[in-house]
Design a protein around this motif. Sequence first.
Motif: not given
Length: 688
Positions: A2-9, A34-36, A40-43
Motif C-alpha cells: 500500500s501507499n502507506q507502506g511505501a512512505y510508512g507513517s 512532492l510530485d511523486k 502515488d496518491d499519498l493520503p
Amino acid sequence: MSNQGAYGSGGAGALAVLELLARRAPQERFAELLDKARADDLPEPELAQLERAVHLATGVRHSLARREQREAGLDALADTARDLTLPYDLDGLLRSIARRARRLLGLDLTCVTLRGPHGVRVVHGTDGALAATGPAGCPGAFEEDGLGGLVHVLGAPVWTEDYLADERFAHTPAVDAAVRDEGLRAVVVVPLRAGDTVLGLLYGADRRARRYTAGELGLLTSLADLAAVATEKAGLLDQTRAEVTELERDSSRARTTLTRMRYIGEAHRRIMNLILAGGDLGNVAKAAGDALDASVLIRDPGGRTLASTGEITGLDEEAVAKASLDAHAGRRPVLTGGGRDAQCRDGQDRAPEPREGEGSASDDRRTWVAPVIAGSEDLGVLVVRAATPLTGEDERLLELAAQAVAFLLLIQRSTAVAEGPVRDELLDDLLAEPQHAPQQIAQRARRLGIDLRKPHVLVVARPEGGEQGRAVVWASSYAYRMAGLKTVQGGCIVLLLPGVDASAAAKAVSGELAPLLGHPVSVGAAGPGWSPDSVVRSYQEAMRCLDAMSALGGTGAAASVDDLGFLGLLLSDDHDVDGFIESAIGPVLDYDAERFTDLTRTLEAYFASGASPTNAAEALHVHPNTVSRRLERIGELLGPEWQKPGQVLEVQLALRLQRTRDVLARRRAALGEARPSASPAPPTSSAP
C-alpha cells in the motif's frame, strides 16, 4: 504494497527530504519528491506532512544559503580589509573591490566612481562590462541627476528593479544608451562615505529584473565603506609620496646648490690667491672664464679692453652699453638683450631679434655684463659670454669675479701711487736737456720693467677744467697698467707708453680721462721712438701738436702729429717728406709705376687748369673723356673725399714735393754724368 507502506507513517518521506537537504540537492528535486507523492496518491495527512517537511527543508536550505552568503561576504570584507594593508594603488584596489562585489552578490556588472578634482566622476574600476569598456560601460558614470545624484542627496543606498522603466529619477541619454547597450535592468548604487562626505559611488547591475535584499545592501555598504577608507588611505599615501618626492627634489637641489657653492668658493679662492700671488688682469680673466665656462672681457670705464680670454663674436655694443648702465645702477650683473625677466606679451621668453651683422639672439641671452665698482667709483665692467645659460650660483660667482677684478685694480693703483715718485723721476730725467748719465737711466728703466729700446709713443694730456688731482691719480694707475711712465709738467700730464700708434694712444687717453673728469681733455701725441734719446724729441713734437690744435680751435680733441697732415710735417723734427707723400698720393704713384699710366701728370694738369677737366685735356692733348676716366680712377685710389678742400691741399702739396724731388734727382744725375773723371797725378821725379 500500500501507499502507506511505501512512505510508512510519513517517516520515510521526511527521511527522503532530509537526505535531499543533506546532499544540498537543488530545489527541483524537492518539487519532484512532492510530485511523486501526489502521483502515488499519498493520503492527505501524510502528503500534508511531506509538504510541511519540504517547506521546512526549503527554509533551512535558504537559511543555510544566506548564512553561506554572509560568511562569504564577511570573508570578502576580511580580504578587502587585509588588502588595505598592502601597497595597492588606488585604481587597483577599487578594481578589486568591484570584482569582489560582483562575485559576492552574483551581479553582472560592477564599477566604482570617484569625484575628480573638477567635480566630474571618474571611473576607477569596472568588472563584467560586455558591450563597452571604460566609463561608457558603467551605469551613471556621467550621471549627476540620476540614481547617483539621488544617492548624493540621500546619503544612503538606492536601487531600482528596472532602470530604464523607473521614473523616480531623471534619465540621461548617454547613461540610458550605455545601460541599453549592456542590456542591464536592475541597478543598485551605494555611496562611498567618509563621515558626512560622499567620496564616490559603488554601482552594481544585473541583466534581469531583481530586488535587492537588506542583507545584500548591507554587504555592499560595508564594501563601499572599505572602499572609502581605501580612497582616503590612497589619498594620504599619494600625498605622502608627493611630499616625499618633493623632499627628495629639495634635497637634491640643496645638494646641487651646496656642491655649486663649494665650487664657487673654490673658484673665488683660486682667483684671490692668483691676485695675491701677483697675477695680472689676464690671469684673472682666464681663471674667471675657466670657472664660468665662458669668454671674458675686462673693460675700463671708457670701454677699452684691459684683458680678455676666449673670443666673443658678434657683440652688440649698444646692448652692452645699456646693460653696463643698468649693471652699475643696480650694482649687480645684468643679462644683455632685455635681462632675465624680459618676456613677450604672450608670456613666453623670447630674445630680441639680432640686427644685421650682430650676434644671434641666443648669444644675447648668454652675454652678461657685471659692474666692477669700488664704493661709488666706476672701475669698468666684465663682459661674459657663457657657453650655457648661467644659473643663480653662476651669477654669484660672476659678482665675486667682478669684485676680485676691482680689488686687483685698486692694488695696481696703490702700487702705481707708491712707485709714482720713482717713475716720475725717471721720465723727468728722460725729458731733461741735456740728458745726463744715459747708461744709468737705462738701468733704472730696466729695474722698473721698461725697455726704452722697444717702440714707444709720448702722449701729452692737458685737462681743460676739473680737478687736476684726480687726473694725476688716474695717470699713475693708467701708466702702471700700460707698463709705461708718467709725470706732470707745466700743468700737463705726460705719458710714455709702449706702442707704435701715437694716434690710437692719444684717443685711448682722451676716451678714458675725459669721462672721468667730466671736462674736455686736449691730447697731443708723437712717435714712435726707439731709444732714450727720442723721448725729448717726441715730447717737443707732442707739445707743438697740442699747441697747434689749440691755435686751430681744436681744444678738447685728441690727435698725433701724423693726424695733422702737412701741419704735422711742419711740426715734426725729422720732416718725413717720404711719409707725407706716401700718405697723400702714394696709391697714385704706385698705380703709375705698375701700369705705366699718367695719373700723376693728369692730377698736375687738373690742378694747374683750375680743376677743369676740359682745360686739363687740352694741356695733355687727350680727349676730355679720358681725363674724366682718369679722375674716376684717382677717386678710387685716394677715396671719395680726395677733392674736399683739406685733402686737396695735401694732395697739391704732395705733388709739388714729389715734382721738386724728381727735379732735384734729375739734376743730381746730370751733375754726376757731367763731372769729369779725375786725372792721375803726375809722377814725381827723384832727386838727382
